[in-house]
Design an enzyme around this catalytic site. Sequence first.
Site, PDB file in Angstrom:
ATOM      1  N   ASP A  63       1.151  -7.601  70.474  1.00  0.00           N
ATOM      2  CA  ASP A  63       0.629  -7.761  69.102  1.00  0.00           C
ATOM      3  C   ASP A  63       0.422  -9.081  68.742  1.00  0.00           C
ATOM      4  O   ASP A  63       1.183 -10.068  68.685  1.00  0.00           O
ATOM      5  CB  ASP A  63       1.710  -7.330  68.226  1.00  0.00           C
ATOM      6  N   THR A  96      -4.963  -7.958  64.429  1.00  0.00           N
ATOM      7  CA  THR A  96      -4.366  -9.286  64.350  1.00  0.00           C
ATOM      8  C   THR A  96      -5.163  -9.975  65.543  1.00  0.00           C
ATOM      9  O   THR A  96      -5.248 -11.241  65.335  1.00  0.00           O
ATOM     10  CB  THR A  96      -2.786  -9.457  64.551  1.00  0.00           C
ATOM     11  N   THR A  97      -5.090  -9.580  66.791  1.00  0.00           N
ATOM     12  CA  THR A  97      -5.721  -9.986  67.903  1.00  0.00           C
ATOM     13  C   THR A  97      -7.171 -10.377  67.591  1.00  0.00           C
ATOM     14  O   THR A  97      -7.935 -11.374  68.049  1.00  0.00           O
ATOM     15  CB  THR A  97      -5.627  -9.624  69.077  1.00  0.00           C
ATOM     16  N   ASP A 393       2.441  -0.803  63.352  1.00  0.00           N
ATOM     17  CA  ASP A 393       0.938  -1.242  63.005  1.00  0.00           C
ATOM     18  C   ASP A 393       0.220   0.124  62.736  1.00  0.00           C
ATOM     19  O   ASP A 393      -0.643   0.222  61.672  1.00  0.00           O
ATOM     20  CB  ASP A 393       0.418  -1.751  64.234  1.00  0.00           C
TER      21      ASP A 393
END
Length: 559
Positions: A63, A96-97, A393
């Site tokens: 994550d 997020t990445t 998530d």
Amino acid sequence: MSNMLQPQIILLKEGTDTSQGKPQLISNINACVAVVDAVRTTLGPRGMDKLIHSDKGVTISNDGATIMKLLDIVHPAANILVDIAKSQDAEVGDGTTTVVLLAGEFLREAKPFIEDGVHPQLIIRSFRTAAQLAVQKIKELAISIEGKSLEEKKSLLERCAATTLSSKLVGGEKEFFSKMVVDAVTQLGEDSRLNMLGIKKVQGGTMRDSFLVHGVAFKKTFSYAGFEQQPKSFESPKILLLNVELELKSEKENAEVRLSDPSQYQSIVDAEWNIIYDKLDKCVKSGAKIVLSRLAIGDLATQYFADRDVFCAGRVTEEDLQRVASATGGSVQTTVNNVVPEVLGICEKFEEKQVGNERFNIFSGCPGGFTATIVLRGGADQFIEEAERSLHDAIMIVRRAFKNSTVVAGGGAIDMELSRFLRHHARTIEGKSQLFINAYAKALEVIPRQLCDNAGFDATDVLNKLRHKHALPNGALFGVDINTGGIVDTYGNFVWEPAVVKINALTAATEAACLILSVDETIRNPKSESAQGEGAAAAMGGRGRGRGMPGRGRGMRRR
């Protein structure tokens, strides 16, 4: 002659480190690119995990937000990437990445222009224009799932959850978990708070042993003797929720009681017992079959309730007590006086159930309804922790898709279509901004390229196929096929993500890149920071010595 003797102007303290201009800007870009390289391999269904060993223990995760937090980055410019990963996590829960990767790629594409002497503000202006055009295009391409029946909507939301979970450690069981997540979110309803959905972790068993409770479940709290004699299952019980201590308290060390007659001592002891018995009696008379308290319920109270077939649990956490109150329709009481039926909660069934090595109190069939609990099972602690992050998530994504019901094709399809659109738009512009918007368009291709690299496919070959397909009239929904290394209609194969995730990621990444490009000087003075600390210590010492002086003076006079 007078001009030669001009005094040197000193603005900053000695030891101040100032770096400015083009080298400083390029240094900041390099730092950000180094951070991006640390997380780029975690993108997509075939992304690798990172093992981070810190003073808090070992964390295994892919994550982006979790990794960025745990990296403990000290470079001030690179810290901006940590902030955008956190904001993406808080706002939409996933991507997020993606947001970190996009920001790093925008900076990488801007670097050659900076080295060639282009003013950063020209690049910033073009990047912001490109971002606005891209967001408008996403809204045009987004497909709405509004106006469908609940069953159809659930099926569509499961696709979104499966897309999110496919890149996580629990990706092998994504169908199982995506159904569980959608059931949990739809149970909460549209306007519910996220804290009404609990995730409890129990070590042991397999992932498939995880289950969803349509109500509230929490681990059995600390209990005294007599607890095992209490009934462990009820049908339609009334529930009393308290924030009251139900145990005898020992006197404080400095308590003092003065008696004129020793026989009065017994009356004082009896009064104390009468107070606790009166409280317990009122709890039983209220008609409640389950008594929960945020504070301790002692051994005397536990036995008293057991003799009257009442279940009790003390030291229930604030979060769990509030969820029980919300689900059962009860309200937490701070006194046992005047307990009216309206403040009692109710549920269809209560039972205590063994899950692994833990025992769980489970309330199901609650009239309030807007609460659910997922009980997660798994082998190692680190695995369960990562599974919890993955489900968080997925829950955030499903909640967003539930409220903003538009989705776009995943698997790099939307990124390639935006890249094609911006390249086409760049040809209609005169001047340098054509180059910068082209660079922005090229940067968007990092997502499909990285998906291919992480899956072990030839990125150049796949990107050429995608560019060719997207140039055709009906190619907008084609993305990377992770299974074969070719290209596929990702929308038709149910690889979807909410449009809000992509819009938020693009906006945040562009803002972060523009912010880093707008910094041309860094001023750092470690000496002045340490000098302040020394100065404060010297001032303290000075005051101490000052007070001692008169004594020494008087001693000299006496001599």
